[in-house]
Enzyme design. Sequence first.
Site, mmCIF file in Angstrom:
data_model
loop_
_atom_site.group_PDB
_atom_site.id
_atom_site.type_symbol
_atom_site.label_atom_id
_atom_site.label_comp_id
_atom_site.label_asym_id
_atom_site.label_seq_id
_atom_site.Cartn_x
_atom_site.Cartn_y
_atom_site.Cartn_z
ATOM 1 C CG HIS A 169 -2.015 -1.036 1.197
ATOM 2 N ND1 HIS A 169 -3.440 -0.783 0.827
ATOM 3 C CD2 HIS A 169 -2.054 -2.347 1.521
ATOM 4 C CE1 HIS A 169 -4.326 -1.683 1.079
ATOM 5 N NE2 HIS A 169 -3.215 -2.862 1.329
ATOM 6 C CE LYS A 173 -3.755 -0.581 4.792
ATOM 7 N NZ LYS A 173 -4.875 -0.026 5.591
#
Length: 286
Positions: A169, A173
Amino acid sequence: MDFNPVGPGYSQVGVVWCLQMGHAAAEAIVKAGLTLVPFTLTGYSAGVAVSNIGVAGIPVELVGKDRRQDIMDQIREQHPALIVVDYTTPNCVNDNAQFYADNGVPFVMGTTGGDPKKVAEAAEAAGVYAVVSPQMGKQVVAFQAMMQLMADNFPGVFTGYDLHVVESHQRNKADTSGTAKAVVQSFNKMGLGFKESQIRKIRDRPTQLDAMCVPEDALDGHAFHTYTVTSPDQSVQFVFKHNVTGRSIYAEGTVDAVLFLAKKMQERAPQKVYSMVDVLKAGYLR
């Protein structure tokens, strides 16, 4: 707006965010023809949250935590059919959910992390309608449900096999993907001894580009997951993969969740807390 199962009285949405996902959700809400409430709550103090930001040409005021109750009182008076959408950070999830519950405000919790069980319990205890889901992408939710269906119907089917899970990601994140954790739980039921701590979390640019093959223009917004199941003698291998670039899949799912929740409010449904699987099963998908 082509699809509105709830009518204009149930289309006032406030989005709480400090990440790009929240901004994408706000834009999707405006695009869908719903009314975006021009405030967003942040975890910052008033000294930091002093400027406005724009969403599809609509100025939105950032509200620090020390002002949030006063602003919430104002919003509820002006927008009685308010539904809050939350895309913040893991450390804010439970506090935010309790704040919405204490104020009797229905909400869609799309932020990953925190304790989803406590989020649901807070809504239940307050009698507040809510959709709680760390994954708002409809098609990805369907994949998760499919894996859960396999686990329920074929427990132990992969006993003895090895599992390798890698997820990539955008670098901001902080937590391990909630989707990956949910899929691992399904694999556990299918006989694979694999811990959530074994999920390989990729956040560095070189590995994302070279090993995960993430397009360079998607580094700031992507979700690439690969689950590899291999037999003991390595003669059999299954690979389950879902790669997402951008945030539109989650933003569109968020709008569907808002419409679904508004419909349940309109019907005065006895059940108050729902998941995205409930949204999919209900068929309120545009």
